[in-house]
Design a protein around this motif. Structure first.
Motif: not given
Lengths: 220, 220
Positions: A9, A11, A18, A63
Motif C-alpha cells: 500500500l 500511503s 489512505s 494498492l
C-alpha cells in the motif's frame, strides 16, 4: 510468501483516503507492506517519475496486489471485498447497500475532495487564499456535509457501526473524515451523534492501528 | 402504473451528476418522471424546505423509487443495476470491476467536486475569486485528471466504450465530464483519445437523450 504479504500500500500518514484503506485492510486481517509517499515534501513525492510510472494519477492510496495495481480508495475497498469477503464492506442486500454507498459517496465526493492536499495548495499558491479563509472553506464543507448525514439519521436507533452491528464502507470513510473534523476544529454540535460514533470506532483495534498518529511515516 | 413509471428523478439540466443518472436510466430503458430543481435560481431550489425534507443533502440527482429514496449519483447507478441488470453498469468480474470503479471515482471524486455549483459559488462569494481565475481552477482539475486517465490507457486498443464493447459506469461518468471540457474550453490535446471516445458516445441515443441541451428544464 503467503497470499497476504503480496499486498503493498502506497500511503501518506495524514491522507484520509489512505486511512480508509488502512482501516479496511486491518478489519479484514490482510497484512501489507507500507510504502510511504510524502505528499508535501519537496513538492510532493507523488509527482516523482518512479511513482507516476506506476500511478499516472499521482495520488495515494495506491494498492499493488502482485501484477494488479489500483488507485482510488473506494475502488480499492470494493476490490478488498473480493480478496477477503469478511467483514463485507459493501453489503449485498440492495437497500442497505444503496444506503452504505450513498453515505460513503457523500463524504468521498462532497467533502473530502475539497480538503485534499492538491486543491488546498492551489487555493494558497494560485488563488492567494490565506490560511484562516482556507480553513474556513474546509470547515464549511465538512460541517455542511456531516450535518446533512446526521439529519438523515434522525430518529434511527444508535448502533455500534454506522449501519447496524458490523463495519462497512461507511465506517471506513467516516472515521478518517472525523480526523479532519478534529484537525480543523469543526463545530461538532452540528453532527453530535456521528461524531460520538466515530470517536467510539476510532478506539477499536483495526481503526486505532490505521490512525495517522501510528504510521511508519508519521513524524515524531 | 408499471414498475417503471414509479421512478422519479430530481435533476438539473446542467448538473453533470444528474446527467450520469439520466444516461444510466436511458441505457437500461427505465422510464422516469423528471422533477426539475434549479440549482442557481433564487439562491438554489435545492435549499427549499420541501426538497431538504426529502434530501437533507440539498443536492441533485435524487432518485425516488416508491418508498425508497436515494442521493449520490454513483450509489444510484449501482442501485439501478439491481432494478434492471442489463446492461450491467458495475461489472462483476473482479479486475474489470476494479478498473471501472477506479476510473469512475477518479472523475467523481477528483474532478467533478471541484467544478460543482456549491464550491464555485463559494470561490466567488466568500473568497472573492474572479471569473477567469475560477475558470482556470476548473480547467486545471479537469485537464490534470483526464490526462492521467488518458495515460493509463496508453497502448490499449480503441474500443467502442471506455472498457470494451458494452457501456459501464465509466461511460456514464466520462460523457458528462466531457460536457464540462467543452463548456470550460479545456485543452483536449492532453486527452485526445478519451475526448474522441466521449464525443462518439455522446451521439448514441441513450446518451443524446440525456444531454443537458434536451431536458425539460433546459433554458430555451
Amino acid at each position: 510468501m503467503t497470499s497476504r504479504s503480496r499486498l503493498q500500500l502506497y500511503s501518506f500518514w495524514r491522507s484520509s483516503a489512505s486511512y480508509r484503506v488502512r482501516i479496511a485492510l486491518n478489519l479484514k486481517g490482510l497484512a501489507y507492506e507500507y510504502r510511504a509517499i510524502h505528499l508535501v515534501k519537496d513538492g510532493g513525492e507523488q509527482f516523482r517519475p518512479e511513482f507516476t510510472r506506476l500511478n499516472p494519477q499521482a495520488r495515494v492510496p495506491f494498492l499493488v496486489d502482485g501484477g494488479f495495481a489500483l488507485g482510488q480508495s473506494l475502488a480499492i475497498l470494493d476490490y478488498l471485498d473480493t480478496l477477503a469477503p469478511s467483514p463485507r464492506l459493501v453489503p449485498q442486500e440492495p437497500a442497505l447497500r444503496a444506503r452504505v454507498l450513498a453515505f460513503a459517496h457523500a463524504i468521498a465526493s462532497d467533502i473530502q475532495p475539497l480538503q485534499n492536499t492538491g486543491p488546498l495548495a492551489y487555493l494558497t499558491r494560485e488563488l492567494g487564499v490565506e490560511e484562516p479563509r482556507k480553513d474556513g472553506w474546509v470547515r464549511h464543507w465538512i460541517e455542511r456535509g456531516l450535518a446533512a448525514l446526521e439529519q438523515e439519521r434522525a430518529g434511527a436507533p444508535d448502533t455500534p457501526n454506522v449501519f447496524g452491528d458490523a463495519p462497512t464502507l461507511a465506517d471506513c470513510v467516516l472515521v478518517p473524515q472525523v480526523y479532519n473534523v478534529d484537525r480543523y476544529r469543526c463545530d461538532t454540535s452540528r453532527f453530535p451523534r456521528l461524531y460520538a460514533l466515530a470517536k467510539r470506532l476510532e478506539s477499536l483495534p483495526a481503526f486505532a492501528a490505521a490512525h495517522p498518529s501510528r504510521q511508519p511515516d508519521t513524524p515524531p
